[in-house]
Design a protein around this motif. Structure first.
Motif, PDB file in Angstrom:
ATOM      1  N   VAL A 232       4.286   3.809   2.046  1.00 42.93           N
ATOM      2  CA  VAL A 232       4.114   2.322   2.364  1.00 42.93           C
ATOM      3  C   VAL A 232       2.805   2.013   1.557  1.00 42.93           C
ATOM      4  O   VAL A 232       2.720   0.987   0.998  1.00 42.93           O
ATOM      5  CB  VAL A 232       4.349   1.984   3.697  1.00 42.93           C
ATOM      6  N   LEU A 233       1.774   2.758   1.906  1.00 38.40           N
ATOM      7  CA  LEU A 233       0.096   2.533   1.592  1.00 38.40           C
ATOM      8  C   LEU A 233       0.163   2.655   0.096  1.00 38.40           C
ATOM      9  O   LEU A 233      -0.783   2.024  -0.421  1.00 38.40           O
ATOM     10  CB  LEU A 233      -0.726   3.320   2.574  1.00 38.40           C
ATOM     11  N   ALA A 234       0.766   3.574  -0.504  1.00 41.61           N
ATOM     12  CA  ALA A 234       0.393   4.017  -1.918  1.00 41.61           C
ATOM     13  C   ALA A 234       0.377   2.583  -2.789  1.00 41.61           C
ATOM     14  O   ALA A 234      -0.370   2.280  -3.759  1.00 41.61           O
ATOM     15  CB  ALA A 234       0.980   5.199  -2.517  1.00 41.61           C
ATOM     16  N   PRO A 235       1.546   2.046  -2.605  1.00 46.58           N
ATOM     17  CA  PRO A 235       1.780   0.937  -3.743  1.00 46.58           C
ATOM     18  C   PRO A 235       1.140  -0.301  -3.026  1.00 46.58           C
ATOM     19  O   PRO A 235       1.153  -1.392  -3.933  1.00 46.58           O
ATOM     20  CB  PRO A 235       3.364   0.600  -3.722  1.00 46.58           C
ATOM     21  N   VAL A 236       0.808  -0.534  -1.929  1.00 44.95           N
ATOM     22  CA  VAL A 236       0.191  -1.658  -1.251  1.00 44.95           C
ATOM     23  C   VAL A 236      -1.366  -1.827  -1.103  1.00 44.95           C
ATOM     24  O   VAL A 236      -2.081  -2.626  -1.573  1.00 44.95           O
ATOM     25  CB  VAL A 236       0.722  -1.835   0.029  1.00 44.95           C
TER      26      VAL A 236
END
Length: 492
Positions: free
Chosen positions: A324-328
Motif C-alpha cells: 500500500v505504501l510503496a505506490p502512495v
C-alpha cells in the motif's frame, strides 16, 4: 563508440492501455512473490502427504531458488537480445505448464524438477517484465512511479501469499500449485492482447556469445547450489566449498571470455556504473536481511510458540504494508528528498525494526511484536522500490534487461544468503541448548544478529549515494516530453 539504441518496445498510447499494461506486468511479479510464499507454508503438509524425506522436502523449496538465481543474469540479457515480449510470453507459458505439473505430482523428484524449471521460467520472465517497464516509460517521475508500484506489488504478493497459502493448504496442498497456474493463464491471455508489438532484435553481427552464456549460467548455478547446501543440515560444508571454488573459477573464465568476445553476453563496462553496482549490492543486503528476519520470526512463532501456519501467516501481514505504501507514500518522498535519502531511511528503519525484535521473550504478546513487524514493512516500502529505480536508472535501453537481470540475481542471492546465514548461526547456537526453551530462545536471538548486521552494512553502502544525483541522490526532474506519448498512462 556506442550508438544510441532504437526503442524496440513502443510505449502505451492511451492512459487506459498504459494502466492495463502495468497491471499485467505487476501481475507477473505478484505471481512470482505469492508462488514462493504459498509453497513455503505448504511444504510440511506436502512432506507428510507424499512421505518425503527431510532432504527431499528441503529441495522442493531449494530447487526454485537454484533455478531462479542460476539463470536470472542470462534471462535478463536474453530479453535484450531475443526480444522482451517474446521472452516474457514464452517463459510465462513455461511457468504455467510446470506449476500445473507440480500440482499433479505424486513423487518428490517430480516436485523438485517442477520447482526448478518454474524457477528458471521466473528467471527469464521477471527481468523481461522489468525491462518492458523501463523501456516503455520515459526516465523520470512516471517511470519511477511505475517501478515503485511494480516493486510494491511484488512484496505484497509475498506477504499475501503466506495467508493465501495457509488457506489453500487447508483445502488441499495441490491448490498451491494450481492457483498460480490459473493466475499465470489469465496474465498470459491479457499480455497477448496488451503487450505492444516490437521489432525483432537484429542478432549480433558476430553471433551470440554461447560460451559466455554457458559459463555464466554454470557459475551462477554453482554459487546458488553452494548457498543452498549451507541451509541443509547434515549435508556438510564440503559440497558448498567445492561449489564456491568451481563457481569462482568459472567467473574468472567468464571474464576472460567476455574481454575477448566481439559480441559479449555482458559488456563488462556496465560495472563501471557505480550507482548501479551500489544499488545491486544494497539490494542484496536488504533482501537478505529481510528474508533472514522473516525466517527466524516464523521459526520462533511456530516452533517455540506453537502457532499454526495460518496463525503465523496472519501475524506476518504487517510486513506486507509496503504493497500500500510503496505506490502512495514512497513516490512523494523520492520526489521531495531524492531516492538516496529514502533508501538510507529505509535501511535505518530496518535496523530499528530488527533491533526491536532482539529482546523477544518466550511469552511476549503479539502487540509487543507488532511495532517491529510494521516498521519492517515500512522499511521495505522505502528502500526496495527506489533501489529498483537506482539499479536501472541511466542504463542504455539495449541493456535494460541485463540491468534487471543483475538486480534480480542480487536479490535472489541475497535472499538465499540471508536465510542460509541465519540458519547456520542458529545451527551453531542451538546444539548447546539442550532442548530447553530458554536456550532455544537464545539461539533465535543470536541468529537475529545476522539481519541486523546486514542492514547496518547496507546502510553504510547506501549512504554513499546521498552525494549523487537522480535516483540515488538528489530530486528527480521531469524530462523533456518523450515522443509517441510514452508513459502517458502511468498513474501519478
Amino acid at each position: 563508440m556506442r550508438k544510441a539504441p532504437v526503442s524496440t518496445a513502443p510505449a502505451p498510447r492511451t492512459d487506459r492501455r498504459a494502466r492495463a499494461l502495468l497491471l499485467v506486468l505487476c501481475g507477473t511479479i505478484f505471481l512470482e512473490g505469492s508462488d514462493v510464499a504459498m509453497l513455503a507454508v505448504a511444504v510440511p503438509t506436502i512432506r507428510a502427504d507424499l512421505g518425503l524425506s527431510t532432504g527431499t522436502a528441503a529441495w522442493v523449496m531449494s530447487g526454485y531458488v537454484l533455478g531462479y538465481a542460476g539463470f536470472t543474469l542470462l534471462g535478463g540479457r536474453a530479453a535484450d537480445l531475443l526480444g522482451r515480449r517474446r521472452m516474457f510470453l514464452t517463459w510465462l507459458g513455461v511457468f504455467l505448464v510446470f506449476s500445473t505439473l507440480g500440482g499433479f505430482a505424486t513423487t518428490g523428484w517430480t516436485l523438485v524438477v517442477a520447482r526448478f524449471v518454474t524457477g528458471v521460467a521466473a528467471a527469464f520472465m521477471t527481468p523481461a517484465a522489468l525491462s518492458i517497464i523501463t523501456t516503455s516509460y520515459p526516465r523520470g517521475p512516471r517511470r519511477d512511479k511505475a517501478l515503485l508500484v511494480f516493486a510494491g506489488v511484488g512484496a505484497g504478493g509475498f506477504s499475501l501469499g503466506l495467508v493465501i497459502g495457509g488457506l489453500l493448504t487447508g483445502i488441499g496442498w495441490r491448490w498451491v500449485f494450481f492457483a498460480p497456474a490459473f493466475l499465470a493463464g489469465a496474465i498470459l491471455l491479457a499480455a497477448l492482447a496488451l503487450l505492444p508489438a516490437e521489432a525483432r532484435p537484429e542478432p549480433p553481427r558476430h553471433g551470440y556469445d554461447l560460451a559466455g552464456a554457458a559459463c555464466a549460467a554454470a557459475a551462477m548455478l554453482l554459487f546458488a547450489y553452494g548457498i543452498v547446501r549451507l541451509e541443509h543440515r547434515g549435508g556438510g560444508s564440503g559440497a558448498a566449498l567445492g561449489a564456491f571454488a568451481a563457481g569462482s573459477a568459472l567467473v574468472a573464465a567468464f571474464i576472460a571470455i567476455e574481454r575477448r568476445a566481439t559480441a559479449p553476453l555482458v559488456r563488462l563496462g556496465i560495472f563501471r556504473r557505480a550507482a548501479m553496482v551500489r544499488a545491486d549490492l544494497a539490494a542484496l543486503l536488504f533482501l537478505g536481511a529481510f528474508f533472514g528476519f522473516q525466517f527466524i520470526v516464523t521459526l520462533y512463532l511456530q516452533e517455540l510458540r506453537g502457532w499454526s501456519a495460518l496463525q503465523t501467516a496472519v501475524a506476518l501481514i504487517p510486513l506486507g504494508c509496503d504493497a500500500v505504501l510503496a505506490p502512495v507514500l514512497t513516490p512523494r518522498l523520492v520526489n521531495r528528498y531524492g531516492g538516496g535519502r529514502v533508501i538510507f531511511g529505509g535501511f535505518l528503519l530496518a535496523v530499528v525494526a530488527y533491533g526491536l525484535f532482539l529482546p523477544v521473550g518466550a511469552g511476549r504478546p503479539y502487540a509487543a511484536m507488532f511495532p517491529a513487524l510494521i516498521i519492517a514493512g515500512i522499511a521495505f516500502a522505502l528502500a526496495y522500490g527506489p533501489l529498483t529505480i537506482a539499479a536501472t536508472d541511466g542504463v542504455p535501453e539495449d541493456e535494460q534487461g541485463l540491468a534487471g537481470g543483475l538486480l534480480y540475481t542480487c536479490t535472489q542471492f541475497g535472499s538465499a544468503v540471508g536465510i542460509s546465514a541465519v540458519t547456520a548461526v542458529y545451527g551453531v547456537a542451538a546444539p548447546g541448548a539442550g532442548g530447553s526453551p530458554g536456550a532455544v530462545l537464545d539461539a533465535y536471538r543470536t541468529a537475529l544478529v545476522v539481519p541486523v548486521a546486514m542492514v547496518v552494512l547496507g546502510a553504510a553502502v547506501s549512504a554513499f549515494g546521498l552525494r549523487g544525483s537522480g535516483a540515488v541522490g538528489g530530486r528527480r526532474k521531469e524530462p523533456s516530453p518523450a515522443p509517441r506519448g510514452a508513459g502517458e498512462g502511468v498513474p501519478g
